[in-house]
Design an enzyme around this catalytic site. Sequence first.
Site, PDB file in Angstrom:
ATOM      1  N   SER A  31     -35.605  26.085  16.278  1.00 47.02           N
ATOM      2  CA  SER A  31     -35.468  25.892  14.834  1.00 47.02           C
ATOM      3  C   SER A  31     -34.160  25.218  14.483  1.00 47.02           C
ATOM      4  O   SER A  31     -33.159  25.338  15.195  1.00 47.02           O
ATOM      5  CB  SER A  31     -35.534  27.257  14.129  1.00 47.02           C
ATOM      6  OG  SER A  31     -35.094  27.184  12.792  1.00 47.02           O
ATOM      7  N   VAL A  32     -34.160  24.535  13.327  1.00 46.73           N
ATOM      8  CA  VAL A  32     -32.932  23.956  12.796  1.00 46.73           C
ATOM      9  C   VAL A  32     -31.891  25.043  12.536  1.00 46.73           C
ATOM     10  O   VAL A  32     -30.687  24.788  12.524  1.00 46.73           O
ATOM     11  CB  VAL A  32     -33.237  23.164  11.497  1.00 46.73           C
ATOM     12  CG1 VAL A  32     -33.631  24.099  10.357  1.00 46.73           C
ATOM     13  CG2 VAL A  32     -32.069  22.276  11.100  1.00 46.73           C
ATOM     14  N   LYS A  33     -32.342  26.287  12.335  1.00 41.30           N
ATOM     15  CA  LYS A  33     -31.428  27.397  12.055  1.00 41.30           C
ATOM     16  C   LYS A  33     -30.567  27.759  13.263  1.00 41.30           C
ATOM     17  O   LYS A  33     -29.552  28.452  13.110  1.00 41.30           O
ATOM     18  CB  LYS A  33     -32.218  28.623  11.606  1.00 41.30           C
ATOM     19  CG  LYS A  33     -32.918  28.462  10.268  1.00 41.30           C
ATOM     20  CD  LYS A  33     -31.949  28.516   9.115  1.00 41.30           C
ATOM     21  CE  LYS A  33     -32.680  28.611   7.781  1.00 41.30           C
ATOM     22  NZ  LYS A  33     -31.770  28.777   6.644  1.00 41.30           N
ATOM     23  N   ASP A  34     -30.940  27.312  14.449  1.00 46.04           N
ATOM     24  CA  ASP A  34     -30.102  27.551  15.639  1.00 46.04           C
ATOM     25  C   ASP A  34     -28.683  27.056  15.397  1.00 46.04           C
ATOM     26  O   ASP A  34     -27.702  27.678  15.806  1.00 46.04           O
ATOM     27  CB  ASP A  34     -30.642  26.792  16.861  1.00 46.04           C
ATOM     28  CG  ASP A  34     -32.011  27.249  17.298  1.00 46.04           C
ATOM     29  OD1 ASP A  34     -32.511  28.244  16.749  1.00 46.04           O
ATOM     30  OD2 ASP A  34     -32.585  26.591  18.181  1.00 46.04           O
TER      31      ASP A  34
END
Length: 363
Positions: free
Chosen positions: A48-51
Amino acid sequence: MPYSARILDNALGAVGNTPLIRLDKIAAQEGLQCNLLGKVEYTSAGGSVKDRIAKRMVEEAEKEGRLIPGQTTIIEPTSGNTDKGYSVIITLPNKMSLEKEAALRALGAEVVRTPTEAAWDSPESHIGVAKRLRDEIPGAVILDQYGNINNPLAHEYTTGPEIIEAVTNTPSTAEQPSSGKVDVLIAGAGTGGTVSGLSRAIKKSHNPDSVIIGVDPKGSILAVPESLNTPDAGSPYIVEGIGYDFVPEVLAREVVDVWLKTSDEESFEAVKKLMRLEGLLVGGSSGSALSGALRWLHSDEGKHVAQKKGANVVVLLPDGIRNYMSKPWFLKMALEAEPSPLANRIATILQKAPSKGPEQERS
């Protein structure tokens, strides 16, 4: 050196450095002359981009001395895509997928579910429960993706430069012309850190004339002007990871040039396009971003870009389908679709009695 060309010390080294991929089949189907490009974030280590923001928020908190290994418990209210060797508690609305909870638990996190319908400032919400746990657990810290400046900075310093580098390093050719710059960028807004950080990265040092488009689901209140939100404010929506019932501190709405509202239906239809035409197994919020991009490109405002050969239109695709495999919208798409001509042919063949082979005929 790209991380694929060397041995990494740990999984955190595989966060980011995601590919920018041409979406030529969708562009052709939609009659677009511009370069339609997808920034595919599910290839990051955590999918995920949230990483990116989780890594930066933890590393910066370590530098500040806020986190102490073996003592600190990290608590984070999230949609399930955010959060090194600390005890972790994730507060997660019931709406979010079982796959997200399972993945977080597999990594050793404790997951606390909260009512989806609870307002953001309610004690029962994922934010309210996180604050209550922080107050009761010694050494607990909320890094707070909604107000932590390291959220947008992660995208200003990593995601944005990666996109710019990929575009500027790709030569313009007769077959694949390029303006050499990011002309348009489209991203969904959840906390808003992604679209805010990307806008700053692109406009500050690369192309101040770039058009930044923010996509907000119907039912959320993040778009500007407020009149865009009014017809559906508070209505439930299925898409996960974007939209809120409050405006997070890290969302700089003024750095977004155009806001678009998207429905669940058009988002999931766009997911199907990305899967069937481009072979990209993305989640619902990626569909939201693509559907917003296509709507803008077909609008009076965007059609001049759509028909401009060499214009680079980048769509941020935040995560993959891994987190949504059990969701009804995906199962309907994958298992209940109209039979293809090939499927009908297979069925016709298998309905016939098997023909006898030479050995069976001799016997």
